[in-house]
Structures are given as structure tokens and as C-alpha cells.
Design a protein around this motif. Sequence first.
Motif, PDB file in Angstrom:
ATOM      1  N   VAL A 139       0.840  -1.199   0.000  1.00 52.20           N
ATOM      2  CA  VAL A 139       0.000   0.000   0.000  1.00 52.20           C
ATOM      3  C   VAL A 139       0.873   1.246   0.000  1.00 52.20           C
ATOM      4  CG1 VAL A 139      -1.814   1.266   1.214  1.00 52.20           C
ATOM      5  CG2 VAL A 139      -1.809  -1.242   1.248  1.00 52.20           C
ATOM      6  N   PHE A 140       0.557   2.164  -0.923  1.00 52.78           N
ATOM      7  CA  PHE A 140       1.332   3.398  -1.063  1.00 52.78           C
ATOM      8  C   PHE A 140       0.386   4.600  -1.045  1.00 52.78           C
ATOM      9  CE2 PHE A 140       3.420  -0.033  -3.296  1.00 52.78           C
ATOM     10  CZ  PHE A 140       4.735   0.042  -2.848  1.00 52.78           C
ATOM     11  N   ALA A 141       0.688   5.569  -0.188  1.00 53.41           N
ATOM     12  CA  ALA A 141      -0.015   6.849  -0.213  1.00 53.41           C
ATOM     13  C   ALA A 141       0.834   7.816  -1.027  1.00 53.41           C
ATOM     14  CB  ALA A 141      -0.214   7.376   1.205  1.00 53.41           C
ATOM     15  N   VAL A 142       0.283   8.322  -2.112  1.00 55.05           N
ATOM     16  CA  VAL A 142       1.004   9.239  -2.997  1.00 55.05           C
ATOM     17  C   VAL A 142       0.453  10.641  -2.740  1.00 55.05           C
ATOM     18  CG1 VAL A 142       1.573   9.791  -5.390  1.00 55.05           C
ATOM     19  CG2 VAL A 142       1.304   7.399  -4.687  1.00 55.05           C
ATOM     20  N   ASP A 143       1.289  11.502  -2.184  1.00 55.34           N
ATOM     21  CA  ASP A 143       0.783  12.776  -1.683  1.00 55.34           C
ATOM     22  C   ASP A 143       1.793  13.896  -1.891  1.00 55.34           C
ATOM     23  OD1 ASP A 143      -0.741  14.683  -0.380  1.00 55.34           O
ATOM     24  OD2 ASP A 143      -1.060  13.481   1.423  1.00 55.34           O
ATOM     25  N   SER A 144       1.325  15.022  -2.378  1.00 52.59           N
ATOM     26  CA  SER A 144       2.139  16.234  -2.540  1.00 52.59           C
ATOM     27  C   SER A 144       3.398  15.941  -3.360  1.00 52.59           C
ATOM     28  CB  SER A 144       2.494  16.813  -1.170  1.00 52.59           C
ATOM     29  OG  SER A 144       1.316  17.104  -0.446  1.00 52.59           O
ATOM     30  N   THR A 145       3.183  15.508  -4.580  1.00 56.77           N
ATOM     31  CA  THR A 145       4.285  15.063  -5.434  1.00 56.77           C
ATOM     32  C   THR A 145       4.501  15.976  -6.639  1.00 56.77           C
ATOM     33  OG1 THR A 145       2.720  13.572  -6.530  1.00 56.77           O
ATOM     34  CG2 THR A 145       4.088  12.637  -4.783  1.00 56.77           C
ATOM     35  N   GLY A 146       4.153  17.257  -6.489  1.00 59.60           N
ATOM     36  CA  GLY A 146       4.238  18.153  -7.628  1.00 59.60           C
ATOM     37  C   GLY A 146       5.357  19.167  -7.608  1.00 59.60           C
ATOM     38  N   THR A 266       6.604  21.931 -10.463  1.00 60.23           N
ATOM     39  CA  THR A 266       7.812  21.833 -11.287  1.00 60.23           C
ATOM     40  C   THR A 266       7.739  20.636 -12.227  1.00 60.23           C
ATOM     41  OG1 THR A 266       9.016  20.459  -9.664  1.00 60.23           O
ATOM     42  CG2 THR A 266       9.183  22.866  -9.424  1.00 60.23           C
ATOM     43  N   ALA A 267       8.310  20.811 -13.412  1.00 63.12           N
ATOM     44  CA  ALA A 267       8.323  19.741 -14.410  1.00 63.12           C
ATOM     45  C   ALA A 267       9.101  18.529 -13.903  1.00 63.12           C
ATOM     46  CB  ALA A 267       8.935  20.263 -15.706  1.00 63.12           C
ATOM     47  N   GLU A 268      10.164  18.778 -13.123  1.00 56.14           N
ATOM     48  CA  GLU A 268      10.989  17.673 -12.620  1.00 56.14           C
ATOM     49  C   GLU A 268      10.176  16.708 -11.764  1.00 56.14           C
ATOM     50  OE1 GLU A 268      13.673  21.257 -13.168  1.00 56.14           O
ATOM     51  OE2 GLU A 268      11.685  20.864 -12.310  1.00 56.14           O
ATOM     52  N   ALA A 269       9.269  17.260 -10.950  1.00 58.58           N
ATOM     53  CA  ALA A 269       8.462  16.413 -10.076  1.00 58.58           C
ATOM     54  C   ALA A 269       7.526  15.523 -10.890  1.00 58.58           C
ATOM     55  CB  ALA A 269       7.668  17.282  -9.103  1.00 58.58           C
ATOM     56  N   PHE A 270       6.924  16.088 -11.925  1.00 60.41           N
ATOM     57  CA  PHE A 270       6.002  15.307 -12.753  1.00 60.41           C
ATOM     58  C   PHE A 270       6.753  14.200 -13.497  1.00 60.41           C
ATOM     59  CE2 PHE A 270       3.128  18.537 -11.606  1.00 60.41           C
ATOM     60  CZ  PHE A 270       1.852  18.171 -11.989  1.00 60.41           C
ATOM     61  N   ALA A 271       7.925  14.504 -14.022  1.00 66.72           N
ATOM     62  CA  ALA A 271       8.715  13.492 -14.736  1.00 66.72           C
ATOM     63  C   ALA A 271       9.160  12.387 -13.779  1.00 66.72           C
ATOM     64  CB  ALA A 271       9.922  14.147 -15.392  1.00 66.72           C
TER      65      ALA A 271
END
Length: 288
Positions: A139-146, A266-271
Motif C-alpha cells: 500500500v502506497f499513499a502518494v501525496d504532494s508530489t508536484g 515543477t516539471a521535474e516532479a512530474f517526470a
Amino acid sequence: MSFIPPDFADFIAPDADRRRFIAEKLESLGIDYAFIPMEDSVHIYVKFPPSAYDPTFRIKTILVHYDRAENSPGANDNSAAIFQVFELLKKLKNFKGAHNMRIFFTDGEEMGALGGVADQGAFGIASRFKKLGIVNDDVFAVDSTGVGDVLVVSTTGTKAPGSAAFKKRFYDLYERTISLAKQVSPQKWVTCPVTYSDNAAFIASGIPAVAVTVLPKEEASALMRRVQRDKNFEKALLDHSLPSTDLLPITWRYMHTPFDTAETLTAEAFALMEKFLLALAENKTLAI
């Protein structure tokens, strides 16, 4: 900012019906889903066909909350992750073989910050998992990854109370998440405490869950140094009892405020997250 989808502005608009937006987005992608009402929350469950699953390997559950704090656009917390999962879903449509992904767009994550774990929307999902005996998912919580360029694997949960069996399962998941982070971002990954997200509800229910987030390199480094220097910092962070928000990374200070805007992303976070989520889908761990 070309990396931000054209309809992102609609999703973070003050009057956006974010639940309906996600449903319509899934429909446009040709992906089946179901609304799951639980108390004051309505979660959205992505329905993959049976061919997407192979019982030989573990199922990987992603929790990505779509609610946001009042009076905040919620660009980083947590709209960026929602759109990153949309990109993953596009890839999973043409995935060769079984990917064993289970995805929930969760509601009510922010209620946990105001009340407690039992108030968190994902607590209902965790309770249902426990009742059904689903305790061995990854289980993974994916949060504030931008925002940022460093993949952060949260240490939160490594000191959580629980049985020896729970701790063994948690550390196994934690170490495998670190291995995946190393694979995806060899020079830019860290482990450090992160305030609880949907992972809190699962940990409280005796189900291991690891949170994943992203920070700028300078902020991640400063956070690690503070944790190393101050033995009380981690507890105060998780208890929301820090004497000043100035002790937090700048990216986190913007959360729950009007400053959590698309301009901070940021673009880096999305990539980076696009790579991580796809690698997670491709990753296979034998089921117990």
C-alpha cells in the motif's frame, strides 16, 4: 508551464466539483470505476479487468486523495498526484500482462489533519481491507508530489506500535520501496519523516503502508539535517506540535494555504513521479 495539463486549472478552481471531474476524466480514458460511499466520504475505485491481475504476485494499492483544504487551490496537495495517476492510467490501458495495480482516489484525507486517524476518509477503506483479510497488499499513499526533484520515501510508520508480524511486513515494504526509489532516481532519493497521509489509516488498522512524496533538493537536505540534529523533531512533526512552521520545508508551508498554486509546481516532479509510478506497475513481488 507546458508540463501542466490544460484542464488542471479547472480541477483546482475554487468551485470545482473534483469528484465529478475525476469521474468524467476516467470515462474519457475509457476506464471503468465505482463510487464507494463511506460515512462522510466518497472514494473512487478504479475497476481494472481480471486480466490485470496475477495471483502469483502481490497487489499494489495506490491511495491518492482528491480532497483539499478549505480556501486552498490544492495544486500540490494533492492535485498534482491526481494528474500523475491519470498519466499512469493511460499507460496501464496498453500494459502487457498483469500489472496488479489497485487504485483509489480517496476522499477525506484532510479530515485526519483536523481530527484524528479515525476521522480520515481512508480509515473506512483500511477497515474494510482488514475485515476482508486483505493485509498483504503493498500500500502506497502518494501525496504532494508536484514540487521538487528528490523522491522522498517516508520513514513514518517505522516506529509505529504493532505486532512483530506487522513490523516485519512494514519493514519489508519499506525496504522494497527504497529499492524502487533507488532504481528510479539513483542520485536523488531520501528517507525522512513525512506528516501522515492516507498511510496513517492503514497503519492504525495494522496494515503496512508507505507514503511517497517529492521535495526540492535543498529542502530535502535541510529536513534530513534537522532530523539528525534534533531528536525531538520527528515526534513534534508527526504530532503537529512544532513550535514554528518555519522549521518545515517551504513546500510544506504552502500546503493548506492560498499559496498552494499551479505556479509552484515543477516539471521535474512530474517526470520523476511518472517514472516511479510506471516502475511500480512493472515491479513484481511474489505473493505470500
